[in-house]
Write a protein that holds these residues in place. Structure first.
Motif, PDB file in Angstrom:
ATOM      1  N   SER A  55       3.685  -7.299   9.063  1.00 11.89           N
ATOM      2  CA  SER A  55       3.798  -5.848   9.053  1.00 11.89           C
ATOM      3  C   SER A  55       2.499  -5.190   8.591  1.00 11.89           C
ATOM      4  CB  SER A  55       4.955  -5.421   8.147  1.00 11.89           C
ATOM      5  OG  SER A  55       5.057  -4.018   8.072  1.00 11.89           O
ATOM      6  N   ALA A  56       1.890  -5.768   7.554  1.00 11.17           N
ATOM      7  CA  ALA A  56       0.639  -5.205   7.046  1.00 11.17           C
ATOM      8  C   ALA A  56      -0.471  -5.349   8.069  1.00 11.17           C
ATOM      9  CB  ALA A  56       0.244  -5.890   5.741  1.00 11.17           C
ATOM     10  N   PHE A  57      -0.639  -6.532   8.638  1.00  9.36           N
ATOM     11  CA  PHE A  57      -1.705  -6.754   9.609  1.00  9.36           C
ATOM     12  C   PHE A  57      -1.454  -5.977  10.898  1.00  9.36           C
ATOM     13  CE2 PHE A  57      -3.345  -9.073  13.306  1.00  9.36           C
ATOM     14  CZ  PHE A  57      -4.695  -9.040  13.021  1.00  9.36           C
ATOM     15  N   GLY A  58      -0.201  -5.955  11.359  1.00  9.26           N
ATOM     16  CA  GLY A  58       0.117  -5.267  12.609  1.00  9.26           C
ATOM     17  C   GLY A  58       0.230  -3.768  12.480  1.00  9.26           C
ATOM     18  N   GLY A  59       0.113  -3.239  11.264  1.00  7.65           N
ATOM     19  CA  GLY A  59       0.192  -1.794  11.084  1.00  7.65           C
ATOM     20  C   GLY A  59       1.591  -1.240  11.231  1.00  7.65           C
ATOM     21  N   ALA A  60       2.605  -2.111  11.134  1.00  8.49           N
ATOM     22  CA  ALA A  60       3.977  -1.655  11.364  1.00  8.49           C
ATOM     23  C   ALA A  60       4.523  -0.845  10.203  1.00  8.49           C
ATOM     24  CB  ALA A  60       4.888  -2.846  11.633  1.00  8.49           C
ATOM     25  N   GLY A  61       4.185  -1.230   8.976  1.00 11.27           N
ATOM     26  CA  GLY A  61       4.664  -0.484   7.816  1.00 11.27           C
ATOM     27  C   GLY A  61       6.108  -0.737   7.463  1.00 11.27           C
ATOM     28  N   LEU A  62       6.770  -1.654   8.152  1.00 14.24           N
ATOM     29  CA  LEU A  62       8.142  -2.007   7.811  1.00 14.24           C
ATOM     30  C   LEU A  62       8.148  -3.006   6.668  1.00 14.24           C
ATOM     31  CD1 LEU A  62       9.648  -2.434  11.393  1.00 14.24           C
ATOM     32  CD2 LEU A  62      10.080  -0.551   9.799  1.00 14.24           C
TER      33      LEU A  62
ATOM     34  N   GLY B 225       1.961   2.612   6.587  1.00 12.62           N
ATOM     35  CA  GLY B 225       3.273   3.056   6.153  1.00 12.62           C
ATOM     36  C   GLY B 225       3.878   2.270   5.017  1.00 12.62           C
ATOM     37  N   LEU B 226       3.323   1.106   4.692  1.00  9.84           N
ATOM     38  CA  LEU B 226       3.819   0.366   3.532  1.00  9.84           C
ATOM     39  C   LEU B 226       3.554   1.183   2.269  1.00  9.84           C
ATOM     40  CD1 LEU B 226       2.723  -3.325   4.234  1.00  9.84           C
ATOM     41  CD2 LEU B 226       5.049  -2.410   4.223  1.00  9.84           C
TER      42      LEU B 226
END
Length: 442
Positions: free
Chosen positions: A382-389, A55-56
């Motif tokens: 966020s990038a590693f955890g797949g959060a995209g925030l 999501g980034l």
């Protein structure tokens, strides 16, 4: 002699192939609203983020990409989410059920709730769960946007479908520049999206277990119990903590009535665990909320799900291991079951490797940028955890920083353990064991 590709390596290479194809498609002039195709770095970053359902973004999805480009992005994160669920499930089946495999892959994507059985039937079940959930959420969102916001049917249907798929796959992409901030306080939009995020994020093994034994919780697998209990604790605890941290922050929840505060904090708690949507300005969060987001984003969702992170069951096993050690118990136990030593070692390995990746990524990004440390940590996690925030610095990073984020997204999505297993094609049981000794700890 024919060489058989290792299942774990096949998963890693499959994602790489999808990223390459997605990059080429997004570089086509038809994919962009402007006169020319997207630059290589923009197309590559977007493709990685979409395929890895992160999501980034370095550009605004709704204005930079044409309808064709947005469609390609949605197709990529649909394939990324569905493909990851299927690949994780089938990989677990092969690892746990095939006596011909020479190496037992150390993977955090727990699938012991399934038998080897009919692979085609398993894939069909994943397909049905995915599209049924997405269609229901898309219909609800479409109706709300049509009658609540007077959008034309076509626009409402496209926005509803795009966000439904992005929510279920935990992709976090939005065609709105403010993500979900325009719907802050709208329970008929945010609640369906939260449900989609949670269902997609608990993991297919859990959904499979619930489907077969929903009426008999006593016989749910230990993985299902750990995942559901951990998810509930994180959602409730995260909501309460975020509500307290942002209660007086007028830039986020401070000026809202109580129902809207509860909805906003709940949405933040759900989305922080790999979904990537935001209904408040992330850059305006308090330091306490940012720190809590590090924790939630790193943990992520359930194993073999569309979510990222080191996974809920992994952290639950570590917590139980620590509690057992503190209490002086020889075994690590939960819900009347003893957790195997191999699962404990795998959990430690996943968390240690994941932490090492985040620390290394943070140090590198700090070296190539001048942004505040807390924003850098947030972006890397966020990038590693797949959060995209994002706190808003993604598009401002230098090319080297953006390339680093793509690497972190890929590692976080494929998984540190799966990636490591793909590099170790040979394994053998040692015919001997060394004498045991106990070094001093602490």
């Amino acid at each position: 002699m024919r060489t058989v590709l290792h299942p774990a390596r096949a998963v890693a290479l499959g994602f790489l192939a999808a990223i390459v194809v997605g990059t080429l498609l997004l570089m086509l002039p038809a994919a962009r609203t402007g006169p020319d195709g997207a630059p290589v770095l923009v197309a590559f970053f977007t493709a990685v983020s979409a395929v890895c359902v992160n999501g980034l973004a370095v550009v605004d999805t709704g204005t930079y990409w044409s309808g064709f480009g947005q469609g390609m992005i949605m197709f990529m994160f649909q394939c990324g989410g569905f493909g990851m669920m299927t690949a994780a499930t089938l990989l677990g089946l092969l690892v746990n059920g095939s006596p011909r495999l020479r190496t037992k892959l150390m993977t955090h994507m727990e699938t012991r709730t399934l038998g080897l059985g009919d692979v085609a039937a398993v894939a069909r079940l994943v397909l049905v769960v995915t599209f049924a959930a997405e269609l229901i959420i898309a219909a609800v969102l479409t109706l709300r946007l049509r009658y609540g916001y007077d959008l034309p049917w076509g626009e409402a249907a496209w926005s509803g479908s795009f966000h439904a798929v992005a929510a279920f796959t935990n992709a976090g992409f939005s065609i709105h520049p403010d993500s979900m901030m325009r719907y802050a306080g709208d329970v008929l939009v945010l609640l369906p999206m939260m449900l989609a995020i949670v269902v997609g994020g608990v993991g297919f093994p859990v959904l499979h277990d619930l489907r077969n034994r929903w009426h008999d919780p006593r016989h749910w697998s230990l993985h299902t119990k750990l995942t559901l209990a951990g998810t509930a604790l994180l959602l409730v605890g995260g909501t309460v903590a975020l509500l307290l941290a942002e209660w007086h922050n007028t830039r986020t929840l401070g000026g809202l009535p109580l129902p809207d505060k509860l909805l906003g904090a709940s949405f933040m708690s759900v989305a922080a665990r790999t979904a990537g949507f935001n209904a408040v300005d992330i850059g305006a969060l308090t330091q306490e909320s940012l720190a809590l987001h590090y924790f939630l984003m790193f943990i992520g969702g359930g194993s073999a799900s569309t979510a990222g992170g080191v996974k809920v069951a992994t952290v639950a096993i570590l917590v139980l291991l620590v509690l057992a050690e503190v209490r002086g118990h020889a075994d690590t136990e939960a819900f009347g079951r003893r957790i195997g030593a191999s699962a404990q070692r795998q959990a430690i390995t996943v968390v240690v490797l994941g932490s090492a990746v985040v620390v290394a990524g943070t140090m590198v990004l700090l070296a190539v940028t001048d942004f505040p440390t807390d924003h850098i940590i947030f972006e890397v996690t966020s990038a590693f955890g797949g959060a995209g925030l994002s706190t808003g610095i993604t598009a401002q990073l230098p090319p080297s920083g953006q390339l680093l984020l793509t690497l972190l997204m890929y590692l976080g999505r494929v998984g540190t353990i799966t990636l490591a297993a793909s590099l170790v094609l040979g394994g053998r049981r040692m015919p001997y064991r060394y004498a045991e000794e106990h070094p001093i700890v602490g």
